[in-house]
Design a protein around this motif. Structure first.
Motif, PDB file in Angstrom:
ATOM      1  N   CYS A 300       0.676  -1.134   0.695  1.00 23.68           N
ATOM      2  CA  CYS A 300       0.097   0.154   0.183  1.00 23.68           C
ATOM      3  C   CYS A 300       0.719   1.388  -0.014  1.00 23.68           C
ATOM      4  CB  CYS A 300      -1.003   0.200   1.259  1.00 23.68           C
ATOM      5  SG  CYS A 300      -1.648  -1.037   1.301  1.00 23.68           S
ATOM      6  N   CYS A 301       2.511   1.461   0.796  1.00 25.30           N
ATOM      7  CA  CYS A 301       2.865   2.207   0.689  1.00 25.30           C
ATOM      8  C   CYS A 301       3.947   2.771  -0.177  1.00 25.30           C
ATOM      9  CB  CYS A 301       3.076   2.137   2.245  1.00 25.30           C
ATOM     10  SG  CYS A 301       4.547   3.168   2.481  1.00 25.30           S
ATOM     11  N   PRO A 302       4.027   3.739  -1.362  1.00 26.00           N
ATOM     12  CA  PRO A 302       4.769   3.707  -2.727  1.00 26.00           C
ATOM     13  C   PRO A 302       6.377   4.409  -1.840  1.00 26.00           C
ATOM     14  CG  PRO A 302       2.984   5.961  -2.228  1.00 26.00           C
ATOM     15  CD  PRO A 302       2.379   4.363  -1.051  1.00 26.00           C
ATOM     16  N   ALA A 303       6.339   4.717  -0.479  1.00 24.41           N
ATOM     17  CA  ALA A 303       7.899   5.324  -0.616  1.00 24.41           C
ATOM     18  C   ALA A 303       8.328   4.053  -0.310  1.00 24.41           C
ATOM     19  CB  ALA A 303       7.378   5.835   0.774  1.00 24.41           C
ATOM     20  N   TRP A 304       7.241   2.510   0.519  1.00 19.99           N
ATOM     21  CA  TRP A 304       8.269   1.401   0.357  1.00 19.99           C
ATOM     22  C   TRP A 304       8.288   0.781  -0.121  1.00 19.99           C
ATOM     23  CZ3 TRP A 304      10.412  -2.989   1.766  1.00 19.99           C
ATOM     24  CH2 TRP A 304      10.077  -4.123   1.948  1.00 19.99           C
ATOM     25  N   PRO A 355      -2.712  11.905   2.590  1.00 21.76           N
ATOM     26  CA  PRO A 355      -1.516  12.386   3.871  1.00 21.76           C
ATOM     27  C   PRO A 355      -0.165  12.514   3.341  1.00 21.76           C
ATOM     28  CG  PRO A 355      -1.930   9.131   4.168  1.00 21.76           C
ATOM     29  CD  PRO A 355      -2.475  10.404   2.671  1.00 21.76           C
ATOM     30  N   CYS A 356      -0.147  11.657   1.823  1.00 23.15           N
ATOM     31  CA  CYS A 356       1.319  11.824   1.603  1.00 23.15           C
ATOM     32  C   CYS A 356       2.108  12.670   0.674  1.00 23.15           C
ATOM     33  CB  CYS A 356       0.968  10.368   1.338  1.00 23.15           C
ATOM     34  SG  CYS A 356       1.965   9.079   0.562  1.00 23.15           S
ATOM     35  N   ILE A 357       3.564  12.138   0.917  1.00 24.16           N
ATOM     36  CA  ILE A 357       4.091  13.447  -0.697  1.00 24.16           C
ATOM     37  C   ILE A 357       4.474  12.147  -1.648  1.00 24.16           C
ATOM     38  CG2 ILE A 357       6.354  14.451  -1.323  1.00 24.16           C
ATOM     39  CD1 ILE A 357       6.166  15.383   1.745  1.00 24.16           C
ATOM     40  N   ILE A 498       3.812  -3.338   5.794  1.00 25.45           N
ATOM     41  CA  ILE A 498       5.137  -2.352   6.408  1.00 25.45           C
ATOM     42  C   ILE A 498       4.624  -0.810   5.644  1.00 25.45           C
ATOM     43  CG2 ILE A 498       7.662  -1.482   5.162  1.00 25.45           C
ATOM     44  CD1 ILE A 498       8.811  -4.572   4.880  1.00 25.45           C
ATOM     45  N   MET A 499       5.139   0.369   6.515  1.00 30.40           N
ATOM     46  CA  MET A 499       4.701   1.594   6.380  1.00 30.40           C
ATOM     47  C   MET A 499       5.710   2.208   6.226  1.00 30.40           C
ATOM     48  SD  MET A 499       1.171   0.879   4.964  1.00 30.40           S
ATOM     49  CE  MET A 499       0.853   2.465   5.171  1.00 30.40           C
ATOM     50  N   ALA A 500       5.593   3.558   5.479  1.00 29.73           N
ATOM     51  CA  ALA A 500       7.655   4.115   5.545  1.00 29.73           C
ATOM     52  C   ALA A 500       7.213   5.000   6.870  1.00 29.73           C
ATOM     53  CB  ALA A 500       7.413   4.516   4.065  1.00 29.73           C
ATOM     54  N   CYS A 501       6.264   5.509   6.870  1.00 31.29           N
ATOM     55  CA  CYS A 501       6.441   6.674   7.953  1.00 31.29           C
ATOM     56  C   CYS A 501       5.702   6.074   9.195  1.00 31.29           C
ATOM     57  CB  CYS A 501       4.929   7.411   8.014  1.00 31.29           C
ATOM     58  SG  CYS A 501       5.132   8.830   5.940  1.00 31.29           S
ATOM     59  N   PRO A 502       6.812   6.647  10.113  1.00 29.61           N
ATOM     60  CA  PRO A 502       7.027   6.188  11.704  1.00 29.61           C
ATOM     61  C   PRO A 502       5.624   6.026  12.266  1.00 29.61           C
ATOM     62  CG  PRO A 502       8.887   7.536  11.446  1.00 29.61           C
ATOM     63  CD  PRO A 502       7.693   7.836  10.155  1.00 29.61           C
ATOM     64  N   GLY A 504       2.748   4.745  10.899  1.00 22.93           N
ATOM     65  CA  GLY A 504       1.925   4.661   9.626  1.00 22.93           C
ATOM     66  C   GLY A 504       1.160   5.705   8.987  1.00 22.93           C
ATOM     67  N   CYS A 505       0.561   5.761   8.144  1.00 23.56           N
ATOM     68  CA  CYS A 505       0.066   7.452   7.147  1.00 23.56           C
ATOM     69  C   CYS A 505      -0.675   7.962   8.550  1.00 23.56           C
ATOM     70  CB  CYS A 505      -0.764   6.805   6.840  1.00 23.56           C
ATOM     71  SG  CYS A 505      -0.463   5.609   5.428  1.00 23.56           S
ATOM     72  N   ILE A 506      -0.651   7.902   9.344  1.00 20.48           N
ATOM     73  CA  ILE A 506      -1.420   9.408  10.418  1.00 20.48           C
ATOM     74  C   ILE A 506      -0.192  10.469  10.395  1.00 20.48           C
ATOM     75  CG2 ILE A 506      -3.089   8.145  12.427  1.00 20.48           C
ATOM     76  CD1 ILE A 506      -1.318   7.003  13.418  1.00 20.48           C
ATOM     77  N   ASP A 507       1.196   9.848  10.275  1.00 18.45           N
ATOM     78  CA  ASP A 507       2.441  10.612  10.369  1.00 18.45           C
ATOM     79  C   ASP A 507       3.170  11.226   9.359  1.00 18.45           C
ATOM     80  OD1 ASP A 507       4.549  12.422  11.869  1.00 18.45           O
ATOM     81  OD2 ASP A 507       5.426  10.748  12.793  1.00 18.45           O
ATOM     82  N   GLY A 508       2.250  10.832   7.758  1.00 18.58           N
ATOM     83  CA  GLY A 508       2.184  11.364   6.939  1.00 18.58           C
ATOM     84  C   GLY A 508       2.996  12.447   6.444  1.00 18.58           C
ATOM     85  N   GLY A 509       4.093  12.350   5.515  1.00 20.08           N
ATOM     86  CA  GLY A 509       4.981  13.638   4.815  1.00 20.08           C
ATOM     87  C   GLY A 509       4.204  15.200   4.471  1.00 20.08           C
TER      88      GLY A 509
HETATM   89 FE1  SF4 Z   1       3.712   5.440   3.314  1.00 18.09          FE
HETATM   90 FE2  SF4 Z   1       3.958   7.242   4.303  1.00 18.09          FE
HETATM   91 FE3  SF4 Z   1       2.260   7.528   2.347  1.00 18.09          FE
HETATM   92 FE4  SF4 Z   1       1.501   6.170   4.822  1.00 18.09          FE
HETATM   93  S1  SF4 Z   1       1.948   8.430   4.444  1.00 18.09           S
HETATM   94  S2  SF4 Z   1       1.399   5.864   2.097  1.00 18.09           S
HETATM   95  S3  SF4 Z   1       2.743   5.676   5.578  1.00 18.09           S
HETATM   96  S4  SF4 Z   1       4.742   7.107   2.934  1.00 18.09           S
END
Ligand code: SF4
Length: 573
Positions: A300-304, A355-357, A498-502, A504-509
């Protein structure tokens, strides 16, 4: 414990506490531009680079950085003595002397920590006028690096290298030429950057920011058959942009605001999250039954995904072939709706609120288009950009009445909404996989074991005697630990999220700026689970709209058509 005095107030703290932290305990906030919160709840020091937290200690001539100095037994500290305040003001004036000072044109206007500190210190004129550093602007997919606004606090370097273990940026050169750079000073798009946006989330100024796309939204609302989707975690954090607590702005009000903005269809990424579970749970059961390509790792997570393509390309076959919910929504909307609505596919424009860049970059990936070059998703804006759109339109979102999403792509389950936080995709998949594998109704659908903000969570799940080992990792640094185990042949897992942001998306960039403040993150997470708990529909496979789309169109999960529209592939970089 040590006993000391801060501004004349007696204080007892644990040995090892910094003066900065001790001052907080007696309600004294010292300013800092380089310290930042970490997901573990402890304040991580960025080596005292900004110096604005300097204080005076009785008996010492030199002012000292409070973040880097331990409070010692018997110390008497003055945080706001004339000497400390004057020096602090001078430090900020010097930072401003090498700053563009174009606040009105800056994305970070009114959200900039340097601007706020200058105002708090009463700086109302340019104290030092001299030479300024000049650097080219680096504009990559979804991301802008503007080194002229950088104050060299190094928070971004900590986020990229220590938390995410990506190592795309570092401090280069010396003295006046010091800057945050990449290898060979190349564009960020030519580095191993994953676009997770954690550097943007912690940058105190406008030096790192998302490439703003929200103005394009007005154009598609006017010119196209515009559809909008909104990701789960956006709805819980958006409230903070309007001075409410996380989760206090109801989804119904957000839907009304989207309708007032003029979108022709207001849909829910959560619908696509339910679709993802149908596809991914089917994929997992098939792989588990055949004993092939395990562990299955979520996609689900494109940064991952970008991290894996850069770093673990020998294991790309383990990652689920499912597109992310954002892309599944776009692909479904553009293949299922044209006939239903009597409009041409090329006339539809899909806007995503994320929530995400990294989602901006994902929408532009080569695979995310059909054979005629029509993209699944046309414009991606972040939660912060969405808030700007609402303000620009003069919508008083807090006082709006509520409305429902449009259908058929608007109904979703609680399982979909928990995608917004670390562990949510796993829990949603388990709710469905359990019932499909065992044929029994799941009595307790709350998998508490995968909830929470810990970086790695693991468990053994019993599917009626069949045991599966699962793991949930958030942050790329934690993903690295899990992937290194797989690489070394020592992994016991069958299924991994696996989600890239600590967190998960609640802490997205792309979320409102909180610098990974753990208390704030907890509030966002609690809002996610409260929403799930309050629903009657809490399993993806029970969503009637999902059942209908398989009956009408997709035939069954993992069918050939579903594969063509909803699945993708990865390339080693
Ligand atoms: Fe992945 Fe972070 Fe984007 Fe959620 S907000 S999809 S954890 S990069």
């Amino acid at each position: 414990m040590v006993n000391a005095k801060i501004n004349g107030i007696n204080i007892e703290v644990e040995k090892g506490t910094s003066i900065l932290e001790a001052a907080k305990k007696v309600n004294i906030n010292l300013p800092t531009l380089c310290n930042m919160y970490m997901i573990d709840g402890k304040t991580r020091n960025c080596k005292g680079t900004c110096r604005v937290c300097i204080v005076e200690v009785e008996g010492q001539n030199k002012l000292i950085p409070s973040c880097e100095t331990e409070l010692l037994e018997g110390m008497s500290v003055k945080t706001h003595s004339l000497k400390a305040v004057k020096a602090r003001r001078t430090i900020v004036e010097l930072l401003l002397s090498n700053h563009p000072m174009d606040c009105l044109n800056c994305e970070k206007n009114n959200k900039c920590e340097l601007q706020k500190l200058a105002s708090d210190l009463g700086i109302d004129e340019k104290a030092y006028i001299g030479e300024k550093s000049h650097f080219d602007l680096d504009i990559s997919d979804g991301f802008i690096r503007d080194r002229e606004k950088c104050i060299l606090c190094r928070r971004c370097v900590t986020a990229c290298n220590e938390i995410q273990k990506v190592y795309a940026i570092t401090v280069a050169d010396r003295g006046f030429g010091s800057n945050i750079s990449t290898f060979f000073n190349d564009s960020i798009s030519n580095t191993q950057c994953t676009y997770c946006g954690q550097c943007v989330a912690v940058c105190p100024t406008g030096a790192l920011r998302e490439k703003s796309d929200y103005k394009k939204v007005w154009e598609v609302i006017d010119d196209k058959y515009s559809l909008v989707q909104i990701a789960p975690s956006v709805r819980y954090a958006l409230a903070e942009e309007f001075d409410l607590e996380s989760g206090e702005l109801s989804t119904g009000k957000i839907v009304t605001a989207l309708k007032l903005l003029g979108f022709k269809g207001v849909f829910d990424t959560n619908f696509a999250a339910d679709l993802t579970i149908m596809e991914e749970a089917t994929e997992f059961i098939k792989r588990f039954t055949e004993g092939k390509n395990l562990p299955l790792i979520t996609s689900c997570c494109p940064a991952w995904i970008r991290y894996a393509e850069n770093t673990y390309n020998e294991n790309l076959h383990l990652i689920s072939s499912c597109k992310s919910p954002q892309q599944m929504f776009g692909a479904t909307a553009k293949s299922y709706l044209p006939e239903k609505l009597g409009i041409k596919k090329e006339d539809i424009s899909v806007v995503s609120i994320m929530p995400c860049i990294a989602k901006k970059h994902e929408a532009k990936r080569e695979e995310m288009q059909d054979v005629n070059g029509i993209r699944d998703v046309d414009i991606v804006i972040t939660t912060r950009e969405f808030a700007k759109l609402i303000r620009e339109a003069g919508i008083d979102i807090v006082n709006l009445p509520e409305s429902d999403f449009d259908n058929p792509l608007g109904l979703s389950s609680g399982a979909a909404t928990i995608f917004g936080t670390s562990g949510g995709v796993m829990e949603a998949a388990l709710r469905t996989a359990y019932e499909w594998v065992t044929g029994n109704t799941l009595e307790n659908i709350d998998f508490e074991v995968v909830r929470g903000l810990e970086g790695i969570k693991e468990a053994v799940i019993d599917l009626n005697g069949v045991k599966i080992n699962i793991a949930v990792a958030s942050s790329l640094g934690n993903a690295k630990k899990i992937m290194d185990e797989i690489k070394s042949g020592n992994s016991k897992y069958h299924f991994i999220e696996i989600m890239a942001c600590p967190g998960g998306c609640i802490d997205g960039g792309g979320q409102p700026y909180i610098k990974s403040n753990r208390e704030r993150l907890k509030k966002r997470m609690q809002a996610v689970y409260k929403d799930d708990k309050g629903r009657t529909l809490r399993k993806s496979h029970e969503n009637p709209m999902i059942k209908q789309i398989y009956e009408d169109f997709l035939i069954k999960p993992n069918s050939e058509l579903a594969h063509n529209i909803l699945h993708t592939q990865y390339k080693s970089k």
